[in-house]
Design an enzyme around this catalytic site. Structure first.
Site, PDB file in Angstrom:
ATOM      1  N   GLY A   1       3.549   4.366   5.029  1.00 36.04           N
ATOM      2  CA  GLY A   1       4.911   3.951   5.993  1.00 36.04           C
ATOM      3  C   GLY A   1       5.462   2.535   5.640  1.00 36.04           C
ATOM      4  O   GLY A   1       6.147   2.133   6.685  1.00 36.04           O
ATOM      5  N   LEU A   2       5.056   1.794   4.654  1.00 34.96           N
ATOM      6  CA  LEU A   2       5.455   0.427   4.282  1.00 34.96           C
ATOM      7  C   LEU A   2       6.693   0.320   3.267  1.00 34.96           C
ATOM      8  O   LEU A   2       6.863  -0.664   2.745  1.00 34.96           O
ATOM      9  CB  LEU A   2       4.329  -0.334   4.056  1.00 34.96           C
ATOM     10  N   GLY A   3       6.995   1.422   3.003  1.00 31.08           N
ATOM     11  CA  GLY A   3       8.445   1.506   2.358  1.00 31.08           C
ATOM     12  C   GLY A   3       8.183   1.460   0.585  1.00 31.08           C
ATOM     13  O   GLY A   3       9.022   0.949   0.040  1.00 31.08           O
ATOM     14  N   SER A   4       6.787   1.647   0.204  1.00 30.74           N
ATOM     15  CA  SER A   4       6.657   1.270  -1.036  1.00 30.74           C
ATOM     16  C   SER A   4       7.463   2.369  -2.098  1.00 30.74           C
ATOM     17  O   SER A   4       8.052   1.961  -3.089  1.00 30.74           O
ATOM     18  CB  SER A   4       5.190   1.641  -1.708  1.00 30.74           C
ATOM     19  N   SER A   5       7.710   3.684  -1.474  1.00 29.43           N
ATOM     20  CA  SER A   5       8.570   4.610  -2.499  1.00 29.43           C
ATOM     21  C   SER A   5       9.917   4.153  -2.477  1.00 29.43           C
ATOM     22  O   SER A   5      10.784   4.182  -3.410  1.00 29.43           O
ATOM     23  CB  SER A   5       8.352   5.969  -2.053  1.00 29.43           C
TER      24      SER A   5
ATOM     25  N   ALA B   1      11.157   1.025  -2.175  1.00 26.98           N
ATOM     26  CA  ALA B   1      11.089  -0.139  -3.017  1.00 26.98           C
ATOM     27  C   ALA B   1      11.030   0.078  -4.509  1.00 26.98           C
ATOM     28  O   ALA B   1      11.869  -0.407  -5.313  1.00 26.98           O
ATOM     29  CB  ALA B   1       9.932  -1.082  -2.414  1.00 26.98           C
TER      30      ALA B   1
ATOM     31  N   ASP C   1      14.996   3.123   4.117  1.00 30.73           N
ATOM     32  CA  ASP C   1      14.020   2.521   3.453  1.00 30.73           C
ATOM     33  C   ASP C   1      14.449   1.849   2.324  1.00 30.73           C
ATOM     34  O   ASP C   1      14.316   0.498   2.087  1.00 30.73           O
ATOM     35  CB  ASP C   1      12.888   3.478   2.948  1.00 30.73           C
TER      36      ASP C   1
ATOM     37  N   PRO D   1       0.895  -1.150   0.064  1.00 35.74           N
ATOM     38  CA  PRO D   1      -0.153   0.081   0.035  1.00 35.74           C
ATOM     39  C   PRO D   1       0.634   1.228   0.043  1.00 35.74           C
ATOM     40  O   PRO D   1       1.922   1.306   0.732  1.00 35.74           O
ATOM     41  CB  PRO D   1      -0.749  -0.118   1.284  1.00 35.74           C
TER      42      PRO D   1
HETATM   43  C1  MEV Z   1      10.494   6.378   7.004  1.00 31.10           C
HETATM   44  O1  MEV Z   1      10.346   4.855   6.875  1.00 31.10           O
HETATM   45  C2  MEV Z   1      11.685   6.551   8.149  1.00 31.10           C
HETATM   46  C3  MEV Z   1      11.745   7.856   8.501  1.00 31.10           C
HETATM   47  O2  MEV Z   1      12.892   7.578   9.765  1.00 31.10           O
HETATM   48  C4  MEV Z   1      12.683   8.809   7.758  1.00 31.10           C
HETATM   49  C5  MEV Z   1      14.038   8.131   7.213  1.00 31.10           C
HETATM   50  O3  MEV Z   1      14.629   7.550   7.861  1.00 31.10           O
HETATM   51  O4  MEV Z   1      14.531   8.365   5.896  1.00 31.10           O
HETATM   52  C6  MEV Z   1      10.626   8.534   9.153  1.00 31.10           C
END
Ligand code: MEV
Length: 327
Positions: free
Chosen positions: A109-113, A115, A156, A105
């Site tokens: 916050g699950l790292g799609s960008s 990846a 990420d 999704p």
């Molecule tokens: C985002 O997944 C993690 C953050 O710590 C940003 C980053 O480390 O680049 C919020």
């Protein structure tokens, strides 16, 4: 010939935001991934298409939306930047078709960008006939990551490149340490999409203003991550849960939580999770819970009853994979 790259998404177990300031974080690649297909084209144009309903064509850097209107220009920008970075790195000027498919999704916050950037760098390099190692993939993908996270730590794309369960701080560069343990987590998605970059900048401003206690908080977060590492060695799930709870409180103090996240965190703790916290950039997006197998169903139910979408995630050991296939 076509290049196909697959890169996993992630959950941060401990240390998001603090990791930007060289505090150790623990992160896990998950069994949700992005697939990027790249093939050459003769007319020198770049066309990027995503299965989320966005497509753009680019001529001399100017974007023409083909699907999804102006929003497609913003959404596809990390892919364009990752592609441009690779073309410039190898001093190439080629037209390309790029297709992006994702089971992660987006913007939660699950790292799609991360990846997407990693898979794009890997697939574009491959189709151009350049072999690059994992460290180079990571370094080249940081350019696109800067567009998304403003001043990213790089965690990420790092976990998308290497896979597994990792402990890492900025000073480790491209050499994260692997934690040879398995863990199952429950993700609760609030469904609220937000910009991680906005929250990274906000924390940066607080840090720059030296708001009271901020350096002590950095110390507490380092302590939590180091204790978590020790607890992983002993597979002490109770301590891992307590440390997640503590980490969530710190994230609340620096202002990156959201009422929807706090609601899911509270509800999952009441339902019997060993620990719960927000994961990733915060401000909406996702939270995670650690629960024993017998409690997982009831924790998922608590997420659903409080407006979230539950999802069980497991460790994905492999990082980015790329290969050439016949078109
Ligand atoms: C985002 O997944 C993690 C953050 O710590 C940003 C980053 O480390 O680049 C919020």
């Amino acid at each position: 010939m076509k290049a196909v790259a697959v890169a996993p998404g992630k959950v941060i177990l401990y240390g998001e935001h603090f990791v930007v300031y060289n505090v150790p974080a623990i992160v896990m690649a998950i069994d949700r991934a992005v697939k990027v297909l790249v093939s050459p084209r003769d007319d020198g144009l770049l066309r990027i298409c995503s299965d989320l309903g966005f497509a753009c064509e680019y001529e001399n850097g100017t974007a023409k939306p083909l699907m999804g209107g102006r929003k497609s220009v913003t959404f596809l920008e990390p892919v364009r930047i990752a592609t441009k970075t690779v073309l410039e790195h190898f001093d190439e000027k080629k037209g390309l078709n790029i297709d992006v498919y994702s089971t992660i999704p987006s913007s939660v916050g699950l790292g799609s960008s991360g990846a997407i950037s990693v898979a794009t760098v890997a697939a574009v390099s491959k189709v151009l006939g350049h072999e690059i190692d994992k460290e180079q993939i990571w370094r080249l993908s940081l350019q696109a990551e800067r567009y998304v996270h403003v001043t990213p730590s790089g965690i990420d794309p790092l976990v998308s490149v290497y896979g597994g369960l990792l402990v890492w701080r900025i000073q480790d560069g491209s050499k994260p340490k692997r934690i040879d343990r398995d863990i199952v987590l429950i993700v609760g998605n609030t469904g609220i999409q937000r910009s991680t970059g906005k929250f990274v900048s906000m924390v940066g401003k607080k840090k720059a203003r030296k708001i009271e206690g901020i350096s002590q908080l950095m110390g507490v977060m380092s302590w939590i991550s180091n204790l978590a590492l020790k607890a992983f060695k002993e597979m002490d799930l109770v301590t891992l849960g307590v440390l997640m709870n503590m980490n969530h409180e710190l994230l609340k103090v620096i202002g990156v939580s959201h009422e929807s996240l706090d609601r899911l965190v509270e509800a999952t703790r009441k339902a019997g999770a060993l620990g719960s916290k927000l994961t990733g950039g915060g401000g909406g997006g996702c939270m995670i819970s650690l629960a024993t197998p017998s409690k997982r169903a009831v924790v998922c139910k608590a997420i659903e009853e409080n407006g979230g979408q539950p999802m069980i995630v497991r460790k994905h050991n492999a990082g980015v994979k790329v290969q050439l296939v016949k078109s």
